[in-house]
Design an enzyme around this catalytic site. Structure first.
Site, short mmCIF file in Angstrom:
data_model
loop_
_atom_site.label_atom_id
_atom_site.label_comp_id
_atom_site.label_asym_id
_atom_site.label_seq_id
_atom_site.Cartn_x
_atom_site.Cartn_y
_atom_site.Cartn_z
CB ALA A 37 -1.02 0.05 1.23
CG ASP A 38 0.13 4.42 -2.98
OD1 ASP A 38 -0.86 4.65 -2.34
OD2 ASP A 38 0.27 4.39 -4.07
CB SER A 39 1.49 7.97 1.00
OG SER A 39 1.74 8.48 -0.29
CG LEU A 40 -3.73 8.33 -2.94
CD1 LEU A 40 -4.32 9.40 -2.56
CD2 LEU A 40 -3.48 8.63 -4.89
CG ASP A 41 -3.05 2.08 -2.03
OD1 ASP A 41 -3.86 2.28 -2.90
OD2 ASP A 41 -1.81 1.44 -2.40
#
Lengths: 79, 237
Positions: A37-41
């Site tokens: 998961a990235d920060s936007l996720d």
């Protein structure tokens, strides 16, 4: 709501937003390493959790939250 | 067009905003125009009365549109004002008001749209800047700052959401036949018009054509771009 019921609800959110299998959503799972998961996720997940549980999560509360378990505890404490 | 998209245009009551709104209506989209008054908005544009300097107004209108249509597919952040004055004579109020409407309220529109678009995994945002952002016309320190500001804002946002199928682009109109350009005054306008390689002013429809393109499904690999619609006036900037 019992802890188990809350976690099931939390899991449904995470599966939908992060597009991972339900089996992957365990309390030890790390967002970045295990769930890709990235920060936007994570922002998306927080938004979804706020809506589902009708809670508000402040930015500073998210600091240091790296695992499913930590995120769930944060949400569960507000219920 | 496979399905009707929900399009929001701010400042749709006249000029470039009105032309954009009309162009989307013509291609079959459902178009909401956000402005204080309907003004010259084309028929088919659904007007929502919004004072863009009011965050509450804006949010309420966008919430209602999302609720009604179930989506926000295209946003054209166009609303803008001028309070021209030479810098030494420019008041704090005139500076702040222009920044508030042109930059801050544009950010609010973008932020609210993203909430929906990120979930949809799709969206098109087009921000209307100005050649004045790059050329810096005298008397427009506030306006130029606000229009340069939206470029930086758009590009930062473009990076944040590119992986979600959302594009954020900027158009930079030059001298376009609108009330705002007329307000420059005849002398200044004539001086500037002389420098336009195309030898004439542009029309709001010519800007709308570029906006419609950037908002189209075919423009899927264009993000963070600045497209000048200026008859060559700002070439090389």
């Amino acid at each position: 709501m019992s802890d188990d019921a809350a976690f099931e609800k939390f899991k449904t959110c995470a599966v939908e937003v992060l597009q991972v299998s339900p089996e992957a959503v365990v309390k030890e799972a790390r967002f970045a390493d295990d769930l890709d998961a990235d920060s936007l996720d994570l922002v998306e997940l927080v938004m979804a959790l706020e809506e589902t549980f009708d809670i508000t999560v402040e930015e500073d509360e998210l600091e240091g939250v790296e695992t499913i378990g930590q995120a769930f505890d944060l949400v569960n404490a507000k219920l | 067009m496979t399905e009707q998209r929900t399009v929001i245009v701010t400042g749709a009551s006249r000029g470039i905003g009105a032309a954009c709104a009309e162009a989307f209506v013509l291609q079959g989209d459902r178009v909401f125009g956000l402005s204080r008054t309907p003004g010259d908005a084309a028929s088919g544009v659904e007007h929502r009365s919004v004072d863009l300097s009011s965050p509450e107004d804006l949010l309420a209108a966008m919430d209602a549109i999302e609720q009604e249509t179930g989506s926000i597919d295209v946003v054209v952040a166009n609303a803008g004002i001028t309070r021209d004055q030479l810098s030494v004579r420019m008041s704090d109020e005139d500076f702040a008001e222009v920044i508030d409407v042109n930059l801050t309220s544009t950010f609010r529109v973008v932020r609210r749209s993203l909430k929906r678009m990120i979930r949809q995994r799709s969206g098109r945002i087009v921000v209307v800047s100005s050649i004045g952002a790059l050329m810096g016309l005298p008397g427009q320190a506030n306006y130029a700052a606000s229009k340069a500001g939206v470029i930086g804002m758009a590009r930062a946002v473009a990076r944040e959401v590119a992986s979600r199928g959302i594009t954020v682009n900027v158009v930079a109109p030059g001298l376009i036949e609108t009330d705002m350009t007329t307000a420059l005054g005849e002398d200044r306008l004539a001086l500037l018009a002389d420098q336009v390689p195309a030898g004439r002013l542009g029309t709001p429809e010519e800007v709308a054509a570029a906006v419609v393109f950037l908002a189209s499904p075919t423009a899927s690999y264009i993000t963070g771009a600045i497209l000048a619609i200026d008859g060559g006036l700002g070439m090389g900037l």
